[in-house]
Design a protein around this motif. Structure first.
Motif, short mmCIF file in Angstrom:
data_model
loop_
_atom_site.label_atom_id
_atom_site.label_comp_id
_atom_site.label_asym_id
_atom_site.label_seq_id
_atom_site.Cartn_x
_atom_site.Cartn_y
_atom_site.Cartn_z
N ASN A 410 0.86 -1.10 0.53
CA ASN A 410 -0.41 0.24 0.06
C ASN A 410 1.04 1.16 0.16
O ASN A 410 0.50 2.47 0.38
CB ASN A 410 -0.56 0.22 1.38
N LYS A 411 1.98 1.42 0.29
CA LYS A 411 3.29 2.23 -0.09
C LYS A 411 3.08 3.34 -1.53
O LYS A 411 2.85 2.76 -2.24
CB LYS A 411 4.24 2.22 0.58
N VAL A 412 2.50 4.46 -1.29
CA VAL A 412 2.56 5.17 -2.49
C VAL A 412 3.78 6.06 -2.84
O VAL A 412 4.28 6.83 -1.69
CB VAL A 412 1.09 6.50 -2.50
N PHE A 413 4.42 5.63 -4.26
CA PHE A 413 5.40 6.59 -4.41
C PHE A 413 4.91 7.95 -5.04
O PHE A 413 3.90 7.95 -6.30
CB PHE A 413 6.48 6.07 -5.18
N LYS A 414 5.65 9.31 -4.87
CA LYS A 414 5.34 10.54 -5.60
C LYS A 414 6.27 10.27 -7.80
O LYS A 414 7.59 10.05 -6.74
CB LYS A 414 5.54 11.38 -5.37
N LEU A 415 5.59 10.09 -8.43
CA LEU A 415 6.47 9.84 -9.86
C LEU A 415 6.32 11.39 -10.53
O LEU A 415 5.33 12.14 -10.50
CB LEU A 415 5.92 9.00 -10.43
N ALA A 416 7.57 11.95 -11.11
CA ALA A 416 7.98 12.98 -11.71
C ALA A 416 9.48 13.20 -12.12
O ALA A 416 10.15 13.07 -12.15
CB ALA A 416 7.85 14.22 -10.79
N ARG A 417 8.76 13.22 -13.88
CA ARG A 417 10.30 13.95 -14.10
C ARG A 417 10.75 14.87 -14.15
O ARG A 417 12.23 14.82 -13.68
CB ARG A 417 10.01 13.97 -15.76
N THR A 418 10.29 16.11 -14.09
CA THR A 418 10.42 17.20 -13.50
C THR A 418 9.59 18.15 -11.76
O THR A 418 8.55 17.78 -11.82
CB THR A 418 10.49 18.52 -14.04
N ILE A 419 10.15 18.88 -11.09
CA ILE A 419 10.35 19.59 -10.17
C ILE A 419 9.85 21.21 -10.50
O ILE A 419 11.46 21.31 -10.38
CB ILE A 419 10.26 19.41 -9.14
N ASN A 420 9.02 21.24 -10.87
CA ASN A 420 9.27 23.32 -11.09
C ASN A 420 10.04 23.28 -12.21
O ASN A 420 10.90 24.39 -11.99
CB ASN A 420 9.86 23.99 -9.32
N GLY A 421 9.74 22.72 -12.59
CA GLY A 421 10.73 22.75 -14.26
C GLY A 421 11.79 22.40 -13.92
O GLY A 421 12.41 22.29 -15.26
N VAL A 422 13.14 21.40 -13.12
CA VAL A 422 14.18 20.97 -13.61
C VAL A 422 13.54 19.73 -13.63
O VAL A 422 12.89 18.93 -12.43
CB VAL A 422 14.38 21.54 -12.17
N GLU A 423 13.94 18.92 -14.50
CA GLU A 423 14.40 17.50 -14.61
C GLU A 423 15.20 16.93 -13.30
O GLU A 423 16.15 17.64 -12.52
CB GLU A 423 16.11 16.89 -15.44
N THR A 424 15.03 15.84 -12.87
CA THR A 424 14.62 15.36 -11.09
C THR A 424 15.59 14.18 -11.24
O THR A 424 15.30 13.40 -11.26
CB THR A 424 13.56 14.77 -10.88
N SER A 425 17.55 14.71 -11.72
CA SER A 425 17.89 13.80 -11.84
C SER A 425 18.90 13.72 -10.89
O SER A 425 19.31 15.19 -10.26
CB SER A 425 18.91 13.39 -13.43
N TRP A 426 20.52 13.51 -10.50
CA TRP A 426 21.65 13.22 -10.11
C TRP A 426 22.21 14.71 -10.46
O TRP A 426 23.14 15.42 -9.29
CB TRP A 426 22.72 12.24 -9.96
N ALA A 427 21.75 15.61 -11.82
CA ALA A 427 22.82 16.47 -12.07
C ALA A 427 22.96 17.50 -11.34
O ALA A 427 23.96 18.12 -11.69
CB ALA A 427 22.30 16.64 -13.52
N LEU A 428 21.95 18.20 -11.14
CA LEU A 428 22.05 19.19 -10.63
C LEU A 428 22.96 19.28 -8.98
O LEU A 428 23.78 19.35 -8.51
CB LEU A 428 20.64 20.05 -9.80
N GLY A 429 22.02 18.27 -8.43
CA GLY A 429 23.32 17.79 -6.67
C GLY A 429 24.94 17.89 -7.19
O GLY A 429 25.33 18.58 -6.49
N ALA A 430 25.33 16.55 -8.17
CA ALA A 430 26.24 16.66 -8.36
C ALA A 430 26.87 18.20 -8.76
O ALA A 430 28.00 18.05 -8.13
CB ALA A 430 26.69 15.44 -9.36
N THR A 431 26.64 19.08 -9.72
CA THR A 431 26.52 20.23 -9.90
C THR A 431 27.52 20.96 -9.22
O THR A 431 28.07 21.49 -8.25
CB THR A 431 25.61 20.39 -10.72
#
Length: 441
Positions: A410-431
């Protein structure tokens, strides 16, 4: 009489001279006042112009740029970030430029020279997005993920050397560590930083953070901030990492499972071995495919012949046994059921395939949605494989993986390609992390 007449004449002369002096004094004073007023007005104009120029200069100084190449297993992507920088505050993301090409660097493992053209094209995108005066101070980084981690060391090294050659010819700031293969844990931590930065969880202690699940082609990551100290104490030492970010300390549970990304897991369930072609006319036969299905499937530049298998039990149950056997004791359960999680990459794509979420806007999905979807898709394949012959296998694997990680149905996940128009990848954090290392060295 003549003496009496001379007195008025002198008076008239003195009166005339006095009037002339008064007039000249007035004219001089008026001229001086006008000149002073003109001078004041002129000085005010120059001050306004200087202040405007200074303001524009300060604005430019407050922007920083970073270029991050994400060299994944299926493609190479470039993220060009523009940050509004204030030394007293966490940086704000002002803009992101994003471009992607296919295939990934690993596709050129036997012809590394060919990999340079795509990297050069993506660098042109960066040149167009960043003002030329800022090129020399803008960090340029490439981080390769599972696609290169799975290659034999020598082939991966040759590919990275070709990227370094392209970077050496570029006008951007780069160092010896600008091009490298990213550790799986760093990938998970960087993605966690990205998500929580975009959600505001890193800007103040009053906002709680969220966990992160990522399912790539070659590896899968789980990262979260433990709510129970027991999780920190009982987890393997290499699962726990601590770091400073924006003047705050964070302790995370993070692990990357290499070989359990969706494409690598698919190969393992089918009975293949990573990087090893089949001999002669060998086939990969699996109950996770439609019984009448036969086709070619390419993974990591190796072509396999795959074929469905008729069994005496429903397809879902047969496939489930294969998946459970493949993943047995390869994944560690974590205390995650009470924490909010975002899930990305193939979790998202298969949610779209099921029709649970919208392809553009994302949404929410339960573990049970993957499970029930797998049952429905698998058991419908008696009549044929449909448009996606691997969907039964993929959904079964995802549902089993999530349960093995400790998530209830019954666990619910949120799925998103972007948050506030920014892609949700590791790239921003690594930068963020790399720019901080450049600043402090």
């Amino acid at each position: 009489m003549s003496a009496a007449m001379r007195v008025p004449k002198l008076a008239i002369i003195f009166l005339f001279v006095g009037c002339l002096v008064v007039y000249l004094t007035y004219v001089k004073q008026h001229f001086d006042d006008k000149r002073t007023a003109t001078a004041k007005s002129t000085n005010h104009y120059h001050y306004q112009a200087d202040r405007s120029k200074t303001s524009a200069h300060v604005s430019e100084e407050h922007f920083r740029y970073g270029i991050m190449f994400d060299a994944g297993s299926t493609g190479t992507r470039v993220h060009i970030f523009q940050f509004q920088h204030d030394p007293k505050e966490a940086p704000k993301l002002a803009h992101e430029t994003f471009e992607a090409i296919k295939p990934g660097l690993s596709a050129y493992a036997d012809e590394p020279e060919r990999s340079k053209a795509g990297v050069k094209n993506l660098l042109e995108v960066a040149k167009n997005a960043i003002p030329a005066p800022q090129w020399g101070s803008t960090p340029l980084v490439l981080r390769a993920t599972a696609g290169l981690r799975l290659l034999p060391g020598e082939k991966a090294t040759h590919l990275l050397n070709k990227v370094r050659e392209v970077f050496d010819e570029s006008p951007f700031l780069h160092r010896k560590d600008s091009v490298s293969i990213m550790d799986g844990t760093d990938e998970g931590v960087s993605a966690w930083i990205t998500i929580n930065f975009l959600l505001g969880g890193l800007h103040g202690s009053e906002t709680s953070t969220v966990g992160m699940l990522d399912l790539g082609g070659g590896s899968t990551q789980i990262t979260f901030s433990p709510q129970d100290e027991k999780t920190v104490q009982t987890s393997p030492i290499d699962y726990i990492t601590s770091f400073q970010m924006f003047n705050s300390s964070h302790t995370l549970y993070s692990h990357s499972y290499l070989g359990l990304g969706l494409m690598s897991a698919r190969l393992a369930v089918l009975g293949g071995v990573e990087g090893q072609p089949l001999a002669g006319t060998q086939e990969l036969v699996s109950p996770c495919l439609a019984p009448d299905y036969t086709d070619q499937w390419v993974h990591a530049e190796v072509k396999y012949t795959v074929k469905g298998q008729k069994t005496g039990e429903p397809i879902y149950e047969s496939c489930l046994k294969k998946v459970e056997k493949m993943i047995y004791k390869k994944v560690r359960k974590a205390e995650v059921k009470d924490m909010e999680f975002y899930a990305f990459s193939y979790y998202y794509d298969r949610g779209v395939d099921l029709g649970i979420i919208d392809e553009k806007t994302g949404g929410a999905i339960k573990v049970s949605d993957y499970t029930e979807g797998a049952k429905k898709v698998c058991n419908s394949m008696v009549a044929g494989s449909g448009p996606n012959p691997f969907l039964c296998l993929d959904l079964t694997y995802i549902s089993v993986l999530l349960r093995e990680l400790g998530f209830p149905e019954n666990k619910v996940f949120k799925l998103a390609r972007t948050i506030n128009g920014v892609e949700t990848s590791w790239a921003l954090g690594a930068t963020f992390h790399y720019m901080e290392s450049v600043r402090t060295q």
